[in-house]
Design a protein around this motif. Structure first.
Motif, PDB file in Angstrom:
ATOM      1  N   GLY A 133       3.510  -2.240  -5.179  1.00  0.00           N
ATOM      2  CA  GLY A 133       3.539  -2.995  -6.431  1.00  0.00           C
ATOM      3  C   GLY A 133       2.975  -4.396  -6.323  1.00  0.00           C
ATOM      4  N   ILE A 134       2.191  -4.650  -5.278  1.00  0.00           N
ATOM      5  CA  ILE A 134       1.588  -5.973  -5.062  1.00  0.00           C
ATOM      6  C   ILE A 134       0.123  -5.818  -4.685  1.00  0.00           C
ATOM      7  CG2 ILE A 134       3.746  -7.085  -4.351  1.00  0.00           C
ATOM      8  CD1 ILE A 134       2.744  -6.751  -1.437  1.00  0.00           C
ATOM      9  N   ARG A 135      -0.629  -6.893  -4.810  1.00  0.00           N
ATOM     10  CA  ARG A 135      -2.050  -6.878  -4.422  1.00  0.00           C
ATOM     11  C   ARG A 135      -2.358  -7.951  -3.376  1.00  0.00           C
ATOM     12  NH1 ARG A 135      -5.220  -3.780  -7.414  1.00  0.00           N
ATOM     13  NH2 ARG A 135      -7.111  -4.968  -7.023  1.00  0.00           N
ATOM     14  N   TYR A 136      -1.344  -8.694  -2.959  1.00  0.00           N
ATOM     15  CA  TYR A 136      -1.582  -9.797  -2.021  1.00  0.00           C
ATOM     16  C   TYR A 136      -1.307  -9.360  -0.580  1.00  0.00           C
ATOM     17  CZ  TYR A 136       3.507 -10.274  -2.355  1.00  0.00           C
ATOM     18  OH  TYR A 136       4.856 -10.022  -2.342  1.00  0.00           O
ATOM     19  N   VAL A 137      -1.838 -10.132   0.338  1.00  0.00           N
ATOM     20  CA  VAL A 137      -1.628  -9.906   1.761  1.00  0.00           C
ATOM     21  C   VAL A 137      -1.080 -11.184   2.386  1.00  0.00           C
ATOM     22  CG1 VAL A 137      -3.362  -8.110   1.993  1.00  0.00           C
ATOM     23  CG2 VAL A 137      -4.069 -10.479   2.225  1.00  0.00           C
ATOM     24  N   PRO A 138      -0.483 -11.141   3.541  1.00  0.00           N
ATOM     25  CA  PRO A 138      -0.396  -9.993   4.423  1.00  0.00           C
ATOM     26  C   PRO A 138       0.724  -9.030   4.021  1.00  0.00           C
ATOM     27  CG  PRO A 138       0.699 -11.852   5.459  1.00  0.00           C
ATOM     28  CD  PRO A 138       0.100 -12.345   4.158  1.00  0.00           C
ATOM     29  N   VAL A 139       0.473  -7.775   4.304  1.00  0.00           N
ATOM     30  CA  VAL A 139       1.494  -6.736   4.257  1.00  0.00           C
ATOM     31  C   VAL A 139       1.469  -6.100   5.639  1.00  0.00           C
ATOM     32  CG1 VAL A 139       2.144  -4.492   3.311  1.00  0.00           C
ATOM     33  CG2 VAL A 139       1.293  -6.283   1.789  1.00  0.00           C
ATOM     34  N   VAL A 140       2.640  -5.937   6.225  1.00  0.00           N
ATOM     35  CA  VAL A 140       2.727  -5.313   7.541  1.00  0.00           C
ATOM     36  C   VAL A 140       3.480  -3.999   7.373  1.00  0.00           C
ATOM     37  CG1 VAL A 140       3.519  -5.541   9.920  1.00  0.00           C
ATOM     38  CG2 VAL A 140       2.779  -7.575   8.661  1.00  0.00           C
ATOM     39  N   GLU A 141       2.841  -2.936   7.796  1.00  0.00           N
ATOM     40  CA  GLU A 141       3.494  -1.630   7.776  1.00  0.00           C
ATOM     41  C   GLU A 141       3.933  -1.296   9.191  1.00  0.00           C
ATOM     42  OE1 GLU A 141       1.681   0.846   4.138  1.00  0.00           O
ATOM     43  OE2 GLU A 141       0.318   0.657   5.843  1.00  0.00           O
ATOM     44  N   ILE A 142       5.212  -0.959   9.327  1.00  0.00           N
ATOM     45  CA  ILE A 142       5.792  -0.621  10.620  1.00  0.00           C
ATOM     46  C   ILE A 142       6.216   0.835  10.536  1.00  0.00           C
ATOM     47  CG2 ILE A 142       7.632  -1.125  12.261  1.00  0.00           C
ATOM     48  CD1 ILE A 142       7.758  -3.948  10.903  1.00  0.00           C
ATOM     49  N   GLY A 143       5.732   1.638  11.463  1.00  0.00           N
ATOM     50  CA  GLY A 143       6.031   3.056  11.359  1.00  0.00           C
ATOM     51  C   GLY A 143       6.290   3.739  12.676  1.00  0.00           C
ATOM     52  N   GLU A 144       6.905   4.898  12.519  1.00  0.00           N
ATOM     53  CA  GLU A 144       7.205   5.752  13.647  1.00  0.00           C
ATOM     54  C   GLU A 144       7.290   7.170  13.090  1.00  0.00           C
ATOM     55  OE1 GLU A 144      10.015   4.811  17.333  1.00  0.00           O
ATOM     56  OE2 GLU A 144      11.127   5.165  15.511  1.00  0.00           O
ATOM     57  N   ASP A 145       6.685   8.110  13.758  1.00  0.00           N
ATOM     58  CA  ASP A 145       6.682   9.510  13.307  1.00  0.00           C
ATOM     59  C   ASP A 145       6.101   9.663  11.907  1.00  0.00           C
ATOM     60  OD1 ASP A 145       7.877  10.328  15.694  1.00  0.00           O
ATOM     61  OD2 ASP A 145       9.894  10.064  14.899  1.00  0.00           O
ATOM     62  N   GLY A 146       5.116   8.829  11.563  1.00  0.00           N
ATOM     63  CA  GLY A 146       4.456   8.941  10.265  1.00  0.00           C
ATOM     64  C   GLY A 146       5.230   8.381   9.098  1.00  0.00           C
ATOM     65  N   ILE A 147       6.379   7.770   9.357  1.00  0.00           N
ATOM     66  CA  ILE A 147       7.184   7.155   8.294  1.00  0.00           C
ATOM     67  C   ILE A 147       7.057   5.647   8.438  1.00  0.00           C
ATOM     68  CG2 ILE A 147       9.490   6.885   7.319  1.00  0.00           C
ATOM     69  CD1 ILE A 147      10.122   9.652   8.600  1.00  0.00           C
ATOM     70  N   TYR A 148       6.560   5.017   7.370  1.00  0.00           N
ATOM     71  CA  TYR A 148       6.289   3.584   7.421  1.00  0.00           C
ATOM     72  C   TYR A 148       7.158   2.809   6.451  1.00  0.00           C
ATOM     73  CZ  TYR A 148       2.141   4.306  10.238  1.00  0.00           C
ATOM     74  OH  TYR A 148       1.277   4.625  11.261  1.00  0.00           O
ATOM     75  N   LYS A 149       7.484   1.595   6.862  1.00  0.00           N
ATOM     76  CA  LYS A 149       8.158   0.644   5.985  1.00  0.00           C
ATOM     77  C   LYS A 149       7.234  -0.553   5.854  1.00  0.00           C
ATOM     78  CE  LYS A 149      12.024  -2.271   5.278  1.00  0.00           C
ATOM     79  NZ  LYS A 149      13.352  -2.165   4.899  1.00  0.00           N
ATOM     80  N   GLY A 150       7.062  -1.032   4.640  1.00  0.00           N
ATOM     81  CA  GLY A 150       6.201  -2.174   4.412  1.00  0.00           C
ATOM     82  C   GLY A 150       6.983  -3.466   4.368  1.00  0.00           C
ATOM     83  N   VAL A 151       6.496  -4.458   5.086  1.00  0.00           N
ATOM     84  CA  VAL A 151       7.065  -5.800   5.034  1.00  0.00           C
ATOM     85  C   VAL A 151       6.137  -6.613   4.135  1.00  0.00           C
ATOM     86  CG1 VAL A 151       7.776  -7.826   6.361  1.00  0.00           C
ATOM     87  CG2 VAL A 151       7.962  -5.537   7.378  1.00  0.00           C
ATOM     88  N   THR A 152       6.631  -6.929   2.938  1.00  0.00           N
ATOM     89  CA  THR A 152       5.801  -7.623   1.956  1.00  0.00           C
ATOM     90  C   THR A 152       6.211  -9.074   1.770  1.00  0.00           C
ATOM     91  OG1 THR A 152       7.224  -6.845   0.163  1.00  0.00           O
ATOM     92  CG2 THR A 152       5.305  -5.485   0.702  1.00  0.00           C
ATOM     93  N   ASP A 153       7.349  -9.459   2.319  1.00  0.00           N
ATOM     94  CA  ASP A 153       7.791 -10.857   2.210  1.00  0.00           C
ATOM     95  C   ASP A 153       7.061 -11.713   3.228  1.00  0.00           C
ATOM     96  OD1 ASP A 153       9.687 -10.402   0.169  1.00  0.00           O
ATOM     97  OD2 ASP A 153      11.139  -9.701   1.647  1.00  0.00           O
ATOM     98  N   SER A 154       6.643 -12.899   2.821  1.00  0.00           N
ATOM     99  CA  SER A 154       5.966 -13.819   3.726  1.00  0.00           C
ATOM    100  C   SER A 154       6.964 -14.456   4.675  1.00  0.00           C
ATOM    101  CB  SER A 154       5.257 -14.917   2.931  1.00  0.00           C
ATOM    102  OG  SER A 154       4.210 -14.364   2.177  1.00  0.00           O
ATOM    103  N   GLY A 155       6.499 -14.752   5.847  1.00  0.00           N
ATOM    104  CA  GLY A 155       7.334 -15.423   6.846  1.00  0.00           C
ATOM    105  C   GLY A 155       7.597 -14.520   8.032  1.00  0.00           C
ATOM    106  N   ILE A 156       7.449 -15.080   9.205  1.00  0.00           N
ATOM    107  CA  ILE A 156       7.633 -14.333  10.441  1.00  0.00           C
ATOM    108  C   ILE A 156       9.070 -13.826  10.558  1.00  0.00           C
ATOM    109  CG2 ILE A 156       7.639 -14.537  12.972  1.00  0.00           C
ATOM    110  CD1 ILE A 156       4.840 -14.317  11.674  1.00  0.00           C
ATOM    111  N   ASP A 157      10.032 -14.555  10.005  1.00  0.00           N
ATOM    112  CA  ASP A 157      11.429 -14.126  10.109  1.00  0.00           C
ATOM    113  C   ASP A 157      11.646 -12.743   9.493  1.00  0.00           C
ATOM    114  OD1 ASP A 157      10.812 -15.563   7.741  1.00  0.00           O
ATOM    115  OD2 ASP A 157      12.925 -15.882   7.308  1.00  0.00           O
TER     116      ASP A 157
END
Length: 88
Positions: free
Chosen positions: A51-75
């Motif tokens: 639901g966003i068009r901005y970056v960065p977005v980080v997708e973290i996955g395992e076994d083909g299942i990914y979760k997107g980190v869309t909030d800014s900030g390393i924390d």
């Protein structure tokens, strides 16, 4: 055995994107970059997925299942990566 997969959606000239990539490099976490610079079709994918068009977005996955980190900030990224890093 499963392996961690990290994808960074980024664009050229984005300081937040570089911060994310620097962090992952410092932690020795391999990642793939998807560059969205001047590529609206890739931003369309982000919009459909998160639901966003901005970056960065980080997708973290395992076994083909990914979760997107869309909030800014390393924390936010650290929090989502923590369960994977404990098992390393």
């Amino acid at each position: 055995m499963t392996s961690l997969s990290v994808i960074v959606w980024a664009k050229q000239g984005c300081s937040y994107c570089e911060e994310v990539k620097d962090y992952l490099n410092e932690k020795r976490i391999a990642f793939q970059t998807i560059d969205v610079t001047d590529l609206d079709d890739r931003r369309d994918i982000l919009e459909v997925k998160y639901g966003i068009r901005y970056v960065p977005v980080v997708e973290i996955g395992e076994d083909g299942i990914y979760k997107g980190v869309t909030d800014s900030g390393i924390d936010h990224l650290e929090k989502e990566l923590a369960p994977y890093l404990v098992r390393k």
